[in-house]
Design a protein around this motif. Structure first.
Motif, PDB file in Angstrom:
ATOM      1  N   UNK A 160     -11.538   5.951 -10.997  1.00 47.72           N
ATOM      2  CA  UNK A 160     -11.936   7.089 -11.827  1.00 47.72           C
ATOM      3  C   UNK A 160     -10.832   8.142 -11.868  1.00 47.72           C
ATOM      4  N   UNK A 161     -10.171   8.378 -10.745  1.00 51.96           N
ATOM      5  CA  UNK A 161      -9.067   9.344 -10.715  1.00 51.96           C
ATOM      6  C   UNK A 161      -7.916   8.878 -11.593  1.00 51.96           C
ATOM      7  N   UNK A 162      -7.590   7.597 -11.539  1.00 54.17           N
ATOM      8  CA  UNK A 162      -6.514   7.063 -12.375  1.00 54.17           C
ATOM      9  C   UNK A 162      -6.848   7.188 -13.856  1.00 54.17           C
ATOM     10  N   UNK A 163      -8.105   6.952 -14.205  1.00 50.42           N
ATOM     11  CA  UNK A 163      -8.523   7.085 -15.603  1.00 50.42           C
ATOM     12  C   UNK A 163      -8.437   8.543 -16.047  1.00 50.42           C
ATOM     13  N   UNK A 164      -8.852   9.471 -15.186  1.00 53.06           N
ATOM     14  CA  UNK A 164      -8.759  10.893 -15.527  1.00 53.06           C
ATOM     15  C   UNK A 164      -7.309  11.335 -15.717  1.00 53.06           C
ATOM     16  N   UNK A 165      -6.424  10.839 -14.887  1.00 48.46           N
ATOM     17  CA  UNK A 165      -5.006  11.165 -15.034  1.00 48.46           C
ATOM     18  C   UNK A 165      -4.483  10.631 -16.362  1.00 48.46           C
ATOM     19  N   UNK A 166      -4.833   9.404 -16.684  1.00 44.77           N
ATOM     20  CA  UNK A 166      -4.391   8.796 -17.942  1.00 44.77           C
ATOM     21  C   UNK A 166      -4.931   9.560 -19.145  1.00 44.77           C
ATOM     22  N   UNK A 167      -6.223   9.849 -19.134  1.00 49.81           N
ATOM     23  CA  UNK A 167      -6.845  10.559 -20.251  1.00 49.81           C
ATOM     24  C   UNK A 167      -6.263  11.967 -20.390  1.00 49.81           C
TER      25      UNK A 167
ATOM     26  N   UNK B 192       3.381  14.148  -9.247  1.00 45.09           N
ATOM     27  CA  UNK B 192       4.414  15.181  -9.244  1.00 45.09           C
ATOM     28  C   UNK B 192       5.028  15.390 -10.610  1.00 45.09           C
ATOM     29  N   UNK B 193       5.273  14.305 -11.317  1.00 42.80           N
ATOM     30  CA  UNK B 193       5.813  14.413 -12.674  1.00 42.80           C
ATOM     31  C   UNK B 193       4.791  15.060 -13.604  1.00 42.80           C
ATOM     32  N   UNK B 194       3.517  14.693 -13.461  1.00 40.18           N
ATOM     33  CA  UNK B 194       2.477  15.280 -14.306  1.00 40.18           C
ATOM     34  C   UNK B 194       2.333  16.772 -14.034  1.00 40.18           C
ATOM     35  N   UNK B 195       2.497  17.174 -12.780  1.00 36.14           N
ATOM     36  CA  UNK B 195       2.335  18.576 -12.424  1.00 36.14           C
ATOM     37  C   UNK B 195       3.530  19.414 -12.863  1.00 36.14           C
ATOM     38  N   UNK B 196       4.724  18.959 -12.551  1.00 28.26           N
ATOM     39  CA  UNK B 196       5.915  19.780 -12.751  1.00 28.26           C
ATOM     40  C   UNK B 196       6.773  19.358 -13.936  1.00 28.26           C
TER      41      UNK B 196
ATOM     42  N   UNK C 108       0.824  -1.198   0.000  1.00 26.68           N
ATOM     43  CA  UNK C 108       0.000   0.000   0.000  1.00 26.68           C
ATOM     44  C   UNK C 108       0.864   1.257   0.000  1.00 26.68           C
ATOM     45  N   UNK C 109       1.934   1.231   0.760  1.00 24.60           N
ATOM     46  CA  UNK C 109       2.855   2.363   0.793  1.00 24.60           C
ATOM     47  C   UNK C 109       3.560   2.497  -0.553  1.00 24.60           C
ATOM     48  N   UNK C 110       3.914   1.383  -1.160  1.00 22.85           N
ATOM     49  CA  UNK C 110       4.555   1.423  -2.481  1.00 22.85           C
ATOM     50  C   UNK C 110       3.617   2.027  -3.523  1.00 22.85           C
ATOM     51  N   UNK C 111       2.344   1.644  -3.508  1.00 28.92           N
ATOM     52  CA  UNK C 111       1.374   2.204  -4.448  1.00 28.92           C
ATOM     53  C   UNK C 111       1.194   3.695  -4.210  1.00 28.92           C
ATOM     54  N   UNK C 112       1.168   4.109  -2.955  1.00 27.11           N
ATOM     55  CA  UNK C 112       1.050   5.527  -2.633  1.00 27.11           C
ATOM     56  C   UNK C 112       2.264   6.304  -3.122  1.00 27.11           C
ATOM     57  N   UNK C 113       3.444   5.744  -2.954  1.00 23.76           N
ATOM     58  CA  UNK C 113       4.667   6.397  -3.420  1.00 23.76           C
ATOM     59  C   UNK C 113       4.688   6.530  -4.935  1.00 23.76           C
ATOM     60  N   UNK C 114       4.309   5.487  -5.644  1.00 21.32           N
ATOM     61  CA  UNK C 114       4.285   5.527  -7.104  1.00 21.32           C
ATOM     62  C   UNK C 114       3.257   6.541  -7.592  1.00 21.32           C
ATOM     63  N   UNK C 115       2.085   6.556  -6.977  1.00 18.88           N
ATOM     64  CA  UNK C 115       1.057   7.515  -7.363  1.00 18.88           C
ATOM     65  C   UNK C 115       1.478   8.949  -7.120  1.00 18.88           C
ATOM     66  N   UNK C 116       2.118   9.203  -5.993  1.00 16.35           N
ATOM     67  CA  UNK C 116       2.598  10.542  -5.678  1.00 16.35           C
ATOM     68  C   UNK C 116       3.675  10.980  -6.657  1.00 16.35           C
ATOM     69  N   UNK C 117       4.559  10.078  -7.003  1.00 20.15           N
ATOM     70  CA  UNK C 117       5.598  10.388  -7.987  1.00 20.15           C
ATOM     71  C   UNK C 117       4.975  10.735  -9.339  1.00 20.15           C
TER      72      UNK C 117
END
Length: 108
Positions: free
Chosen positions: A75-82, A18-22, A6-15
């Motif tokens: 749904x959030x993951x799909x929105x990020x992908x799209x 961050x990459x998508x934002x900056x 769960x922590x690994x998934x949270x870390x990957x999602x946060x990364x």
């Protein structure tokens, strides 16, 4: 030391967020040239992402309270992908602004 999945998934999602934002910041001049806009106008792509974050948190608070958390995350993951795929394939300024807004909306 055992890694919690769960922590690994949270870390990957946060990364990824961050990459998508900056991630656009170092290539902003190249994006501006390829979309035939000025560099200050291309800076609005960063602002569009931030506006998406603000709108997304309001939408999340209003609509996603009663929905199962698993479906909300999907749904959030799909929105990020799209949003990120649309930004990569954007042909003009308005498409890029909309794509950046969409990809910022699940960040909230």
């Amino acid at each position: 030391m055992k890694l919690n999945k769960h922590i690994a998934a949270l870390c990957i999602g946060t990364f990824c967020l961050g990459v998508a934002e900056l991630g656009i910041v170092p290539v902003l001049t190249d994006v501006a040239h390829s979309l035939h806009v000025s560099i200050p106008q291309a800076g609005l792509y960063i602002s569009a992402y931030a506006a998406g974050v603000c709108a997304g948190i309001i939408g999340l608070l209003v609509f996603a309270r009663s929905v199962n958390l698993k479906y909300t995350l999907l749904a959030a993951a799909v929105l990020i992908l799209v949003g990120n795929a649309s930004a990569a394939l954007a042909q003009n300024d308005y498409m890029m602004l909309a794509a950046r807004f969409i990809s910022g909306s699940p960040h909230g």
